[in-house]
Motif scaffolding. Sequence first.
Motif, PDB file in Angstrom:
ATOM      1  N   LEU A 143     -23.573 -16.854   0.265  1.00 38.66           N
ATOM      2  CA  LEU A 143     -23.099 -18.233   0.376  1.00 38.66           C
ATOM      3  C   LEU A 143     -22.772 -18.497   1.836  1.00 38.66           C
ATOM      4  O   LEU A 143     -22.278 -17.605   2.532  1.00 38.66           O
ATOM      5  N   SER A 144     -23.048 -19.692   2.292  1.00 42.13           N
ATOM      6  CA  SER A 144     -22.706 -20.002   3.673  1.00 42.13           C
ATOM      7  C   SER A 144     -22.524 -21.510   3.808  1.00 42.13           C
ATOM      8  O   SER A 144     -23.466 -22.274   3.590  1.00 42.13           O
ATOM      9  N   ALA A 145     -21.314 -21.908   4.161  1.00 41.88           N
ATOM     10  CA  ALA A 145     -21.054 -23.329   4.327  1.00 41.88           C
ATOM     11  C   ALA A 145     -21.809 -23.849   5.552  1.00 41.88           C
ATOM     12  O   ALA A 145     -22.391 -24.929   5.534  1.00 41.88           O
ATOM     13  N   LEU A 146     -21.845 -23.030   6.597  1.00 44.17           N
ATOM     14  CA  LEU A 146     -22.523 -23.440   7.839  1.00 44.17           C
ATOM     15  C   LEU A 146     -24.010 -23.693   7.619  1.00 44.17           C
ATOM     16  O   LEU A 146     -24.551 -24.696   8.085  1.00 44.17           O
ATOM     17  N   ALA A 147     -24.678 -22.764   6.904  1.00 44.06           N
ATOM     18  CA  ALA A 147     -26.113 -22.914   6.673  1.00 44.06           C
ATOM     19  C   ALA A 147     -26.369 -23.675   5.380  1.00 44.06           C
ATOM     20  O   ALA A 147     -27.518 -23.742   4.933  1.00 44.06           O
ATOM     21  N   SER A 148     -25.321 -24.237   4.805  1.00 44.52           N
ATOM     22  CA  SER A 148     -25.352 -24.964   3.521  1.00 44.52           C
ATOM     23  C   SER A 148     -26.178 -24.234   2.461  1.00 44.52           C
ATOM     24  O   SER A 148     -27.143 -24.772   1.922  1.00 44.52           O
TER      25      SER A 148
END
Lengths: 197, 197
Positions: free
Chosen positions: A111-116
């Motif tokens: 999961l990665s908020a930055l890379a959505s």
Amino acid sequence: MSSNRDIDALIEMMAKLPGLGPRSARRAVLHMIRKRGLLLTPLAELMQTVAASARECLNCGNIGTGDICDICASEARANGLLCVVEDVADLWAMERSGVFKGRYHVLGGTLSALASVGPEDLRIPRLLDRVKTEGITEVILALNATVDGQTTAHYIADQLEGTVALSSLAQGVPIGGELDYLDDGTITAALNARKRF
Amino acid sequence: MSSNRDIDALIEMMAKLPGLGPRSARRAVLHMIRKRGLLLTPLAELMQTVAASARECLNCGNIGTGDICDICASEARANGLLCVVEDVADLWAMERSGVFKGRYHVLGGTLSALASVGPEDLRIPRLLDRVKTEGITEVILALNATVDGQTTAHYIADQLEGTVALSSLAQGVPIGGELDYLDDGTITAALNARKRF
């Protein structure tokens, strides 16, 4: 430049492999041409075979040569343990240790908020399905000890809370490791998880 | 171990290439499988092509795809200059600079008393033939600046003495080189061969 078009094209393509650059690709190609019968021809044939047959396992995401990989197909590996890893390379690393006898689930990233990257971009829904349908008793979260890896582990733990036993890999001093070369985080983790001698 | 026989065989064979080990071979194979259409299949096909066609030039020892390599076949390169190198890799390095427009002669190694490599084990007799028959006016000895390379250069110079002009590559400070990082031998050579500013 080798003064030959085919050889130049081969060098250029080899140089695209991770870990190889133009210079090492040239060395590798020259070596392969010299050992044509032992290396170049068999390598080309193996690549053809793998290119024709390699695919992602529909169940776990491992790379094998059938719709279902050898591990998922083996009844002997259905021991109720499911090891969740980020990547196929991690699965291979676990298999090399030879100690885990259960099945795997490859998320295909973190999961990665930055890379959505959200849960539906990974193989997380399929994981929740498998836990329900494959008689899993324990899920081992073998994600990398990075921020994204641990965030993903916490997310999965939240989703599975109460339905199955959850565990994660122990953190501490690596075998053969020297304290002087370890970072503070590892030393703190190893100290907090100390055990009786 | 990837849990699959063909993929394991491919990794094992890739690990035999110079510059790759087991870990980088695994990374490369995983990368190739993921980029199958762009990398694995074209690479396999190029390797088949090169394996079927690559051979040593009967004239100079370069590796090409015919009995006579493109450089020897090109009339434009018959300018009377012949550059003698140890290895095909050295020829390729010279070609990359793009500055030499003559032909090459690849010795296939250096004379070595220790490894009992004599002139007849290298392509030296063929070199003496070529100098006589190809209208060579100058032989450039581009051998490596090692003891064996220089011994070989001296041997060839002795054989060709009086029949043709002989030269060798200049020795000195490499472009971008810093004096502080150069060995004493290079500094001595550069100082002895100094030129007017």
